[in-house]
Write a protein that holds these residues in place. Structure first.
Motif, PDB file in Angstrom:
ATOM      1  N   GLY A 131       2.860  -0.746   1.474  1.00  0.00           N
ATOM      2  CA  GLY A 131       2.148  -0.283   2.659  1.00  0.00           C
ATOM      3  C   GLY A 131       0.637  -0.247   2.491  1.00  0.00           C
ATOM      4  N   ASP A 132       0.133  -0.727   1.351  1.00  0.00           N
ATOM      5  CA  ASP A 132      -1.310  -0.748   1.099  1.00  0.00           C
ATOM      6  C   ASP A 132      -1.914  -1.970   1.785  1.00  0.00           C
ATOM      7  OD1 ASP A 132      -3.886  -0.606   0.081  1.00  0.00           O
ATOM      8  OD2 ASP A 132      -3.318  -1.454  -1.875  1.00  0.00           O
ATOM      9  N   PRO A 133      -2.804  -1.803   2.775  1.00  0.00           N
ATOM     10  CA  PRO A 133      -3.365  -2.969   3.465  1.00  0.00           C
ATOM     11  C   PRO A 133      -4.096  -3.935   2.535  1.00  0.00           C
ATOM     12  CG  PRO A 133      -3.763  -0.980   4.736  1.00  0.00           C
ATOM     13  CD  PRO A 133      -3.222  -0.538   3.410  1.00  0.00           C
ATOM     14  N   ARG A 134      -4.838  -3.398   1.568  1.00  0.00           N
ATOM     15  CA  ARG A 134      -5.540  -4.273   0.620  1.00  0.00           C
ATOM     16  C   ARG A 134      -4.539  -5.047  -0.231  1.00  0.00           C
ATOM     17  NH1 ARG A 134      -8.773  -4.095  -4.515  1.00  0.00           N
ATOM     18  NH2 ARG A 134     -10.816  -5.049  -4.046  1.00  0.00           N
ATOM     19  N   GLY A 135      -3.493  -4.356  -0.659  1.00  0.00           N
ATOM     20  CA  GLY A 135      -2.447  -5.017  -1.433  1.00  0.00           C
ATOM     21  C   GLY A 135      -1.721  -6.080  -0.634  1.00  0.00           C
ATOM     22  N   CYS A 136      -1.553  -5.835   0.675  1.00  0.00           N
ATOM     23  CA  CYS A 136      -0.910  -6.814   1.556  1.00  0.00           C
ATOM     24  C   CYS A 136      -1.712  -8.107   1.581  1.00  0.00           C
ATOM     25  CB  CYS A 136      -0.785  -6.218   2.957  1.00  0.00           C
ATOM     26  SG  CYS A 136      -0.111  -7.347   4.204  1.00  0.00           S
ATOM     27  N   LEU A 137      -3.025  -8.000   1.781  1.00  0.00           N
ATOM     28  CA  LEU A 137      -3.875  -9.190   1.798  1.00  0.00           C
ATOM     29  C   LEU A 137      -3.845  -9.898   0.448  1.00  0.00           C
ATOM     30  CD1 LEU A 137      -5.980 -11.054   3.070  1.00  0.00           C
ATOM     31  CD2 LEU A 137      -7.739  -9.355   2.494  1.00  0.00           C
ATOM     32  N   LYS A 138      -3.891  -9.154  -0.641  1.00  0.00           N
ATOM     33  CA  LYS A 138      -3.880  -9.767  -1.965  1.00  0.00           C
ATOM     34  C   LYS A 138      -2.564 -10.506  -2.227  1.00  0.00           C
ATOM     35  CE  LYS A 138      -5.823  -7.501  -5.401  1.00  0.00           C
ATOM     36  NZ  LYS A 138      -6.197  -6.400  -6.352  1.00  0.00           N
ATOM     37  N   ARG A 139      -1.460  -9.949  -1.721  1.00  0.00           N
ATOM     38  CA  ARG A 139      -0.165 -10.614  -1.896  1.00  0.00           C
ATOM     39  C   ARG A 139      -0.133 -11.962  -1.168  1.00  0.00           C
ATOM     40  NH1 ARG A 139       3.599 -10.684   1.734  1.00  0.00           N
ATOM     41  NH2 ARG A 139       2.931  -8.753   2.753  1.00  0.00           N
ATOM     42  N   VAL A 140      -0.595 -11.969   0.092  1.00  0.00           N
ATOM     43  CA  VAL A 140      -0.585 -13.208   0.874  1.00  0.00           C
ATOM     44  C   VAL A 140      -1.523 -14.241   0.246  1.00  0.00           C
ATOM     45  CG1 VAL A 140      -1.225 -14.188   3.123  1.00  0.00           C
ATOM     46  CG2 VAL A 140       0.121 -12.098   3.008  1.00  0.00           C
ATOM     47  N   LEU A 141      -2.658 -13.794  -0.265  1.00  0.00           N
ATOM     48  CA  LEU A 141      -3.581 -14.714  -0.920  1.00  0.00           C
ATOM     49  C   LEU A 141      -2.988 -15.280  -2.205  1.00  0.00           C
ATOM     50  CD1 LEU A 141      -6.953 -12.786  -0.461  1.00  0.00           C
ATOM     51  CD2 LEU A 141      -6.251 -14.881   0.699  1.00  0.00           C
ATOM     52  N   ALA A 142      -2.243 -14.464  -2.938  1.00  0.00           N
ATOM     53  CA  ALA A 142      -1.594 -14.946  -4.160  1.00  0.00           C
ATOM     54  C   ALA A 142      -0.541 -16.003  -3.836  1.00  0.00           C
ATOM     55  CB  ALA A 142      -0.963 -13.772  -4.916  1.00  0.00           C
ATOM     56  N   GLU A 143       0.208 -15.787  -2.746  1.00  0.00           N
ATOM     57  CA  GLU A 143       1.205 -16.777  -2.317  1.00  0.00           C
ATOM     58  C   GLU A 143       0.522 -18.072  -1.889  1.00  0.00           C
ATOM     59  OE1 GLU A 143       3.200 -14.678   0.768  1.00  0.00           O
ATOM     60  OE2 GLU A 143       4.308 -13.355  -0.610  1.00  0.00           O
ATOM     61  N   PHE A 144      -0.602 -17.954  -1.190  1.00  0.00           N
ATOM     62  CA  PHE A 144      -1.370 -19.118  -0.758  1.00  0.00           C
ATOM     63  C   PHE A 144      -1.883 -19.906  -1.966  1.00  0.00           C
ATOM     64  CE2 PHE A 144      -5.716 -20.432   1.115  1.00  0.00           C
ATOM     65  CZ  PHE A 144      -5.228 -21.666   1.532  1.00  0.00           C
ATOM     66  N   LYS A 145      -2.361 -19.183  -2.964  1.00  0.00           N
ATOM     67  CA  LYS A 145      -2.884 -19.840  -4.167  1.00  0.00           C
ATOM     68  C   LYS A 145      -1.777 -20.556  -4.919  1.00  0.00           C
ATOM     69  CE  LYS A 145      -5.837 -19.000  -8.189  1.00  0.00           C
ATOM     70  NZ  LYS A 145      -6.653 -17.995  -8.930  1.00  0.00           N
ATOM     71  N   GLU A 146      -0.604 -19.931  -4.991  1.00  0.00           N
ATOM     72  CA  GLU A 146       0.515 -20.543  -5.712  1.00  0.00           C
ATOM     73  C   GLU A 146       1.022 -21.788  -4.981  1.00  0.00           C
ATOM     74  OE1 GLU A 146       4.972 -19.401  -7.427  1.00  0.00           O
ATOM     75  OE2 GLU A 146       3.711 -17.864  -6.507  1.00  0.00           O
ATOM     76  N   GLU A 147       1.116 -21.723  -3.654  1.00  0.00           N
ATOM     77  CA  GLU A 147       1.682 -22.835  -2.886  1.00  0.00           C
ATOM     78  C   GLU A 147       0.697 -23.990  -2.728  1.00  0.00           C
ATOM     79  OE1 GLU A 147       3.664 -23.716   1.540  1.00  0.00           O
ATOM     80  OE2 GLU A 147       2.931 -21.706   1.023  1.00  0.00           O
ATOM     81  N   PHE A 148      -0.568 -23.683  -2.439  1.00  0.00           N
ATOM     82  CA  PHE A 148      -1.545 -24.719  -2.101  1.00  0.00           C
ATOM     83  C   PHE A 148      -2.705 -24.824  -3.090  1.00  0.00           C
ATOM     84  CE2 PHE A 148       0.265 -23.680   2.102  1.00  0.00           C
ATOM     85  CZ  PHE A 148       0.476 -24.951   2.631  1.00  0.00           C
ATOM     86  N   LYS A 149      -2.728 -23.969  -4.115  1.00  0.00           N
ATOM     87  CA  LYS A 149      -3.929 -23.803  -4.933  1.00  0.00           C
ATOM     88  C   LYS A 149      -5.103 -23.501  -3.998  1.00  0.00           C
ATOM     89  CE  LYS A 149      -2.452 -26.853  -8.689  1.00  0.00           C
ATOM     90  NZ  LYS A 149      -2.779 -28.080  -9.485  1.00  0.00           N
ATOM     91  N   GLY A 150      -4.844 -22.592  -3.055  1.00  0.00           N
ATOM     92  CA  GLY A 150      -5.773 -22.365  -1.964  1.00  0.00           C
ATOM     93  C   GLY A 150      -6.616 -21.110  -2.106  1.00  0.00           C
ATOM     94  N   GLU A 151      -7.791 -21.136  -1.487  1.00  0.00           N
ATOM     95  CA  GLU A 151      -8.687 -19.983  -1.362  1.00  0.00           C
ATOM     96  C   GLU A 151      -9.052 -19.817   0.108  1.00  0.00           C
ATOM     97  OE1 GLU A 151     -11.768 -19.727  -4.770  1.00  0.00           O
ATOM     98  OE2 GLU A 151     -11.351 -21.870  -4.528  1.00  0.00           O
ATOM     99  N   ASP A 184      -6.601  -0.124  -5.380  1.00  0.00           N
ATOM    100  CA  ASP A 184      -5.314  -0.582  -4.867  1.00  0.00           C
ATOM    101  C   ASP A 184      -4.322   0.563  -5.025  1.00  0.00           C
ATOM    102  OD1 ASP A 184      -6.010  -3.381  -4.290  1.00  0.00           O
ATOM    103  OD2 ASP A 184      -6.240  -3.551  -6.461  1.00  0.00           O
ATOM    104  N   VAL A 185      -3.349   0.605  -4.127  1.00  0.00           N
ATOM    105  CA  VAL A 185      -2.386   1.703  -4.117  1.00  0.00           C
ATOM    106  C   VAL A 185      -1.086   1.248  -4.768  1.00  0.00           C
ATOM    107  CG1 VAL A 185      -1.185   3.397  -2.692  1.00  0.00           C
ATOM    108  CG2 VAL A 185      -3.440   2.546  -1.988  1.00  0.00           C
ATOM    109  N   TYR A 186      -0.618   2.053  -5.707  1.00  0.00           N
ATOM    110  CA  TYR A 186       0.622   1.759  -6.428  1.00  0.00           C
ATOM    111  C   TYR A 186       1.611   2.912  -6.246  1.00  0.00           C
ATOM    112  CZ  TYR A 186      -1.229  -2.323  -8.884  1.00  0.00           C
ATOM    113  OH  TYR A 186      -1.730  -3.557  -9.182  1.00  0.00           O
ATOM    114  N   LYS A 187       2.884   2.576  -6.409  1.00  0.00           N
ATOM    115  CA  LYS A 187       3.928   3.599  -6.422  1.00  0.00           C
ATOM    116  C   LYS A 187       4.018   4.205  -7.817  1.00  0.00           C
ATOM    117  CE  LYS A 187       7.038   0.688  -4.754  1.00  0.00           C
ATOM    118  NZ  LYS A 187       8.271   0.118  -4.139  1.00  0.00           N
ATOM    119  N   LYS A 188       4.696   5.327  -7.912  1.00  0.00           N
ATOM    120  CA  LYS A 188       4.760   6.027  -9.200  1.00  0.00           C
ATOM    121  C   LYS A 188       5.502   5.225 -10.267  1.00  0.00           C
ATOM    122  CE  LYS A 188       8.743   8.769  -7.664  1.00  0.00           C
ATOM    123  NZ  LYS A 188       9.223  10.129  -7.340  1.00  0.00           N
TER     124      LYS A 188
END
Length: 446
Positions: free
Chosen positions: A112-132, A101-105
């Protein structure tokens, strides 16, 4: 690997001499920094443990869609669970890769990290719906051979052909063995419809692991093809008059630990959530394809006449609609979005498909009735009467749809959204102003 100690033991057992810290740019193209492993001394082991825990600094200014030169220091933080030896490299002094995963200093995830983008949306989905979110893609590809200095299909075989017509059988076998060594659960492999076209199917998994697998899958196939003296391409439409390569994406969402798409008492045995998810995908399709079909060449595949998924409708068994619900029910109930092609960035493609489907779920959209007759055989008038639209005919129009789509913009985040539009607009302009061989031959005598 689940700990630094396990990762270190794996590296020692497999005699790893180079560790590739891998990530992707905005296009989904893999990049890496090769770190030389220096075990055998206390300092070398301590240094390795340090980079595994804290990551490696790198210059992000030369990576497409990342940052400008004045703010270029970035960090690659490895995901230990992705550590794997590359089976096509020598085993005596082996090479392993680890996805990062790409991090800032400042220690924050890089937006702007595509993998991080997907992980963020999945984390929001899990928090809102307990979803996978689970995805099972079907990426197709061509094997090409060089004939008189020109790349042509590697054989003249068709769908499900055997040798001797199927000349890619041995290469596909080697690909399957390599993928299994990398931890894939390969379900099937076969020759596809067009000459030189192939498919290798692997089992679905959670969206991040599946996106990682798509990148590894493409790298493996291209590497083994090159070693065999041929070329593997995931270009959506390499040849006029032949079928193009798609990447149908089977997807399902589980809520609170349970599958949510099946309801034996509902119409078509599909739950209201599933029907709303389908409604969301359909509503956002015209913008979705800018991400799932991200090249000017993608729209040479998305044309009528080649069984291409251009019709914005859904069906059960009918493959002429852009969304199909395969026959399996129960836990196997899934929605197959047929538009994507293997040129897409899988992290971004999965991000926007989930965002579109969840928008339908949140708004309780009602999917239209399924279209169970062959849409390819319908006239334009019949399709208009049935309210069946078509996807944009080119990348420029798809980008224009994306610009207006607030749901997908939120999912991608401002950085990726703006960078993607800027890069793809330039790509469209370059294509628009290029003079092709077809044009020259057609008009040179005017």
């Amino acid at each position: 690997m689940t700990s630094l100690e396990m990762a270190l033991e794996y590296i020692k057992i497999n005699n790893v001499k180079f560790l590739r810290f891998q990530f992707v740019d905005i296009h989904g193209e893999p990049k890496n920094i090769a770190y030389p492993v220096k075990l055998g001394t206390a300092d070398g082991e301590e240094e390795l443990m340090g980079v595994l825990e804290n990551g490696l600094f790198f210059d992000g200014s030369s990576i497409a869609g990342f940052v400008e030169i004045e703010d270029s220091d970035m960090v690659l933080k490895p995901d230990l669970s992705t550590l794997s030896v590359l089976p096509w490299r020598p085993s005596e002094k082996s090479v392993a890769r680890i996805i990062c995963d790409v991090y800032k200093k400042n220690g924050k995830p890089f937006e702007g990290d595509p993998r991080g983008c997907l992980k963020r949306v999945l984390a929001e989905f899990k928090e809102e719906f307990k979803g996978e979110y689970f995805v099972g893609p079907e990426p197709e590809f061509f094997i090409l051979k060089n004939q008189d200095g020109k790349w042509v299909p590697g054989d003249d075989a068709g769908y499900f052909e055997l040798e001797p017509l199927d000349e890619g059988n041995d290469l596909r076998r080697n690909i399957v063995f390599a993928l299994e060594n990398l931890g894939f659960h390969v379900e099937a492999s076969h020759h596809e419809v067009a000459p030189g076209q192939h498919e290798v199917d692997f089992k679905y998994d959670n969206a991040v692991k599946t996106a990682d697998s798509v990148i590894t899958f493409k790298t493996t196939i291209k590497t083994l093809a090159k070693q065999s003296g041929v070329l593997a391409t995931f270009m959506p439409k390499p040849f006029y008059g032949m079928s193009g390569s798609g990447m149908h994406c089977n997807q399902s969402i589980w809520l609170d630990g349970k599958p949510s798409f099946y309801d034996e008492n509902n119409a078509h045995q599909l739950s209201d959530i599933c029907l709303s998810y389908i409604g969301g995908i359909l509503e956002h399709t015209n913008a979705l394809v800018s991400i799932t079909n991200p090249t000017v060449n993608s729209y040479k595949r998305l044309v009528p006449g080649y069984e291409a998924p251009v019709n914005v409708a859904w069906a059960n068994s009918n493959r002429s609609a852009i969304i199909r619900v395969p026959a399996a029910r129960g836990k196997g109930t899934r929605v197959e979005f047929r538009a994507p092609d293997p040129a897409c960035n899988p992290y971004l493609a999965f991000t926007v498909m989930l965002a579109a489907g969840l928008d339908g779920v949140r708004r309780k959209l009602i999917a239209p009735e399924p279209v169970e007759k062959n849409i390819f055989a319908m006239s334009e008038a019949d399709k208009r009467e049935a309210n069946i639209g078509s996807v944009p005919s080119n990348l420029y129009d798809a980008i224009e749809e994306l610009k207006q789509n607030k749901v997908l913009k939120k999912a991608l985040g401002d950085h990726i959204f703006n960078q993607f539009i800027e890069i793809k607009t330039k790509e469209c302009d370059a294509y628009r102003t290029a003079v092709t061989d077809w044009e020259f031959n057609k008009y040179v005598r005017i």
